[in-house]
Design an enzyme around this catalytic site. Structure first.
Site, PDB file in Angstrom:
ATOM      1  N   CYS A 114     -36.721   9.295 -29.443  1.00 14.97           N
ATOM      2  CA  CYS A 114     -36.680   9.978 -28.141  1.00 14.97           C
ATOM      3  C   CYS A 114     -36.703  11.502 -28.274  1.00 14.97           C
ATOM      4  O   CYS A 114     -37.036  12.210 -27.329  1.00 14.97           O
ATOM      5  CB  CYS A 114     -35.463   9.532 -27.350  1.00 14.97           C
ATOM      6  SG  CYS A 114     -35.493   7.767 -26.992  1.00 14.97           S
ATOM      7  N   HIS A 250     -34.703  14.948 -21.691  1.00 18.27           N
ATOM      8  CA  HIS A 250     -35.141  13.576 -21.961  1.00 18.27           C
ATOM      9  C   HIS A 250     -34.598  12.699 -20.841  1.00 18.27           C
ATOM     10  O   HIS A 250     -33.424  12.811 -20.476  1.00 18.27           O
ATOM     11  CB  HIS A 250     -34.593  13.132 -23.322  1.00 18.27           C
ATOM     12  CG  HIS A 250     -34.810  11.689 -23.599  1.00 18.27           C
ATOM     13  ND1 HIS A 250     -36.027  11.081 -23.388  1.00 18.27           N
ATOM     14  CD2 HIS A 250     -33.979  10.707 -24.057  1.00 18.27           C
ATOM     15  CE1 HIS A 250     -35.923   9.807 -23.710  1.00 18.27           C
ATOM     16  NE2 HIS A 250     -34.693   9.549 -24.113  1.00 18.27           N
ATOM     17  N   ASN A 280     -36.903   5.184 -19.212  1.00 19.06           N
ATOM     18  CA  ASN A 280     -36.853   5.929 -20.475  1.00 19.06           C
ATOM     19  C   ASN A 280     -38.154   5.680 -21.236  1.00 19.06           C
ATOM     20  O   ASN A 280     -38.378   4.576 -21.730  1.00 19.06           O
ATOM     21  CB  ASN A 280     -35.634   5.461 -21.275  1.00 19.06           C
ATOM     22  CG  ASN A 280     -35.464   6.215 -22.580  1.00 19.06           C
ATOM     23  OD1 ASN A 280     -36.373   6.903 -23.048  1.00 19.06           O
ATOM     24  ND2 ASN A 280     -34.299   6.086 -23.179  1.00 19.06           N
TER      25      ASN A 280
HETATM   26  O1  UT7 Z   1     -33.267   7.389 -25.131  1.00 18.87           O
HETATM   27  C1  UT7 Z   1     -32.462   7.298 -26.247  1.00 18.87           C
HETATM   28  C2  UT7 Z   1     -31.059   7.520 -25.920  1.00 18.87           C
HETATM   29  N1  UT7 Z   1     -30.543   6.434 -25.131  1.00 18.87           N
HETATM   30  C3  UT7 Z   1     -29.670   6.699 -24.184  1.00 18.87           C
HETATM   31  O2  UT7 Z   1     -29.426   7.853 -23.933  1.00 18.87           O
HETATM   32  C4  UT7 Z   1     -28.994   5.556 -23.506  1.00 18.87           C
HETATM   33  C5  UT7 Z   1     -27.531   5.864 -23.428  1.00 18.87           C
HETATM   34  N2  UT7 Z   1     -26.756   4.858 -22.762  1.00 18.87           N
HETATM   35  C6  UT7 Z   1     -26.863   4.556 -21.445  1.00 18.87           C
HETATM   36  O3  UT7 Z   1     -27.698   5.048 -20.754  1.00 18.87           O
HETATM   37  C7  UT7 Z   1     -25.809   3.638 -20.867  1.00 18.87           C
HETATM   38  O4  UT7 Z   1     -24.815   3.407 -21.832  1.00 18.87           O
HETATM   39  C8  UT7 Z   1     -26.386   2.274 -20.384  1.00 18.87           C
HETATM   40  C9  UT7 Z   1     -27.203   2.460 -19.100  1.00 18.87           C
HETATM   41  C10 UT7 Z   1     -27.225   1.661 -21.465  1.00 18.87           C
HETATM   42  C11 UT7 Z   1     -25.247   1.309 -20.045  1.00 18.87           C
HETATM   43  O5  UT7 Z   1     -24.331   1.879 -19.147  1.00 18.87           O
HETATM   44  P1  UT7 Z   1     -22.755   1.857 -19.436  1.00 18.87           P
HETATM   45  O6  UT7 Z   1     -22.091   2.391 -18.241  1.00 18.87           O
HETATM   46  O7  UT7 Z   1     -22.544   2.547 -20.743  1.00 18.87           O
HETATM   47  O8  UT7 Z   1     -22.452   0.311 -19.525  1.00 18.87           O
HETATM   48  P2  UT7 Z   1     -21.900  -0.550 -20.757  1.00 18.87           P
HETATM   49  O9  UT7 Z   1     -22.927  -0.639 -21.840  1.00 18.87           O
HETATM   50  O10 UT7 Z   1     -20.538  -0.083 -21.131  1.00 18.87           O
HETATM   51  O11 UT7 Z   1     -21.805  -1.963 -20.074  1.00 18.87           O
HETATM   52  C12 UT7 Z   1     -20.945  -2.205 -18.959  1.00 18.87           C
HETATM   53  C13 UT7 Z   1     -21.107  -3.651 -18.519  1.00 18.87           C
HETATM   54  C14 UT7 Z   1     -20.999  -4.644 -19.671  1.00 18.87           C
HETATM   55  O12 UT7 Z   1     -20.294  -5.774 -19.210  1.00 18.87           O
HETATM   56  P3  UT7 Z   1     -18.742  -5.948 -19.594  1.00 18.87           P
HETATM   57  O13 UT7 Z   1     -18.715  -6.006 -21.089  1.00 18.87           O
HETATM   58  O14 UT7 Z   1     -18.042  -4.745 -19.019  1.00 18.87           O
HETATM   59  O15 UT7 Z   1     -18.392  -7.235 -18.931  1.00 18.87           O
HETATM   60  C15 UT7 Z   1     -22.428  -5.038 -19.927  1.00 18.87           C
HETATM   61  O16 UT7 Z   1     -22.558  -6.331 -20.475  1.00 18.87           O
HETATM   62  O17 UT7 Z   1     -22.396  -3.866 -17.946  1.00 18.87           O
HETATM   63  C16 UT7 Z   1     -23.009  -5.011 -18.538  1.00 18.87           C
HETATM   64  N3  UT7 Z   1     -24.455  -4.844 -18.504  1.00 18.87           N
HETATM   65  C17 UT7 Z   1     -25.216  -5.191 -17.460  1.00 18.87           C
HETATM   66  N4  UT7 Z   1     -24.912  -5.749 -16.277  1.00 18.87           N
HETATM   67  C18 UT7 Z   1     -25.917  -5.979 -15.420  1.00 18.87           C
HETATM   68  C19 UT7 Z   1     -25.258  -4.309 -19.459  1.00 18.87           C
HETATM   69  N5  UT7 Z   1     -26.534  -4.303 -19.051  1.00 18.87           N
HETATM   70  C20 UT7 Z   1     -26.528  -4.852 -17.809  1.00 18.87           C
HETATM   71  C21 UT7 Z   1     -27.546  -5.119 -16.869  1.00 18.87           C
HETATM   72  N6  UT7 Z   1     -27.192  -5.678 -15.682  1.00 18.87           N
HETATM   73  N7  UT7 Z   1     -28.859  -4.825 -17.083  1.00 18.87           N
END
Ligand code: UT7
Length: 323
Positions: A114, A250, A280
């Site tokens: 990225c 980004h 992304n």
């Molecule tokens: O481009 C390269 C760099 N990449 C990035 O910059 C990405 C950085 N990370 C992010 O953008 C965020 O961390 C995400 C958008 C990927 C995720 O958001 P988050 O607020 O960090 O959520 P999380 O990963 O902590 O997940 C929270 C909950 C989890 O459930 P539990 O364990 O709390 O029950 C996940 O399983 O959300 C769940 N979850 C989803 N739920 C519905 C994960 N993906 C999904 C989904 N739909 N698509």
């Protein structure tokens, strides 16, 4: 006199197929509401079957050349930032060279995931200021849809395909921050964080693999490292955050974009945001946002623009330029 690498043309290309968040609701335990609220993404484009990264890159390059009023004959070098080249080799850049009908000069790929466009921009700038090339096409192009695990809701809803291209030209400057062109670059990587974001396949494993990400861990690194690298680049350029006209980050997550702006003390009015429409697109996201930002009338000649990105590696960095 100081040689500067000045942006003289910008363009982009997005594949025809637009995929709204709601499309994932049929196959995954997810919702439009979750994707929007956690990432800011509303839709993304996916390449058609047979449409490759070099095809997208060539179309973006053609648009950028047109914007610059130039043809491929006027270009000395092509750098493509990508992690999803058509083939293991040759480079996507040489394929773009062939597609543009260019038989002279040189072309190569840069792979920093990225952060790829920031790395490519920095490389192109170094080649221009050292006199190795006068005009360079710098392209970010990706087909991340090819490396998604469609059963992994935590990743496959976040990424998209597309390409953006920038034409840089050597122009005389005075050596001050009043010059147009690239004013400073700041690059970093730290390979100890490999497991936070990687593809579990590759040539040596004889598989293509799928993208794997510990999203919340990457998120934590992102805000802190992006603000620090943007501030370091501004410092090297001799500029303060108040002098910034546009942050072109980004486009991974609106919450990262907002958090970085907040940390830098900058209003969101000064940030070009396209994540809602593109998702992304990895190395393509910054040149796509530059092109859309110019089309919207946001970025104008003379504006101080800061680009910043982080991704797999981890690799991150920032480039400050006066448009
Ligand atoms: O481009 C390269 C760099 N990449 C990035 O910059 C990405 C950085 N990370 C992010 O953008 C965020 O961390 C995400 C958008 C990927 C995720 O958001 P988050 O607020 O960090 O959520 P999380 O990963 O902590 O997940 C929270 C909950 C989890 O459930 P539990 O364990 O709390 O029950 C996940 O399983 O959300 C769940 N979850 C989803 N739920 C519905 C994960 N993906 C999904 C989904 N739909 N698509």
């Amino acid at each position: 006199m100081t040689l500067r690498a000045v942006a003289i043309g910008i363009g982009h290309y997005l594949p025809d197929r637009v995929v709204p968040n709601s499309e994932f609701e049929a196959t995954l335990d997810t919702s439009d509401e979750w994707i929007r609220s956690r990432s800011g993404i509303e839709r993304r484009h996916f390449a058609a079957d047979g449409e490759t990264t070099s095809n997208l890159a060539s179309k973006a390059a053609t648009a950028a050349l047109q914007d610059a009023g130039l043809s491929a004959a006027d270009i000395d070098a092509i750098i493509v930032a990508t992690s999803t080249a058509d083939l293991t080799f040759p480079s996507a850049a040489t394929m773009v060279q062939a597609e543009l009908g260019m038989r002279h000069g040189f072309a190569f790929d840069v792979q920093a995931v990225c952060a790829g466009f920031v790395y490519a921009l920095s490389t192109a700038n170094a080649m221009i200021v050292s006199g190795q090339a006068r005009r360079v096409l710098v392209i970010g192009a990706e087909t991340f849809s090819r490396i998604m695990d469609w059963t992994d809701r935590a990743t496959c809803v976040l990424f998209g395909d597309g390409a953006g291209a920038l034409v840089l030209e050597a122009q005389d400057g005075t050596g001050t921050s009043e010059d147009r062109g690239v004013l400073a670059t700041d690059l970093h990587s730290d390979g100890q964080f490999k497991d936070l974001l990687y593809v579990d396949g590759g040539v040596s494993t004889q598989t293509t693999g799928h993208l794997r990400m510990q999203g919340n861990q990457v998120f934590r690194h992102a805000v802190e490292k992006l603000a620090a690298t943007a501030e370091a680049a501004l410092d090297k350029a001799g500029l303060s955050a108040e002098e910034v006209d546009w942050i072109v980050p980004h486009q991974a997550n609106i919450r990262i974009i907002q958090g970085t702006a907040r940390k830098m003390g900058l209003d969101m009015e000064k940030v070009v945001v396209t994540v809602q429409d593109h998702g992304n697109t990895s190395a393509a996201s910054i040149p796509l946002a530059l092109s859309v930002g110019k089309q919207r009338g946001q970025i104008k000649t003379g504006d101080v623009v800061v680009t910043e990105a982080i991704g797999g590696g981890l690799a991150w960095g920032a480039v400050v330029l006066r448009w």
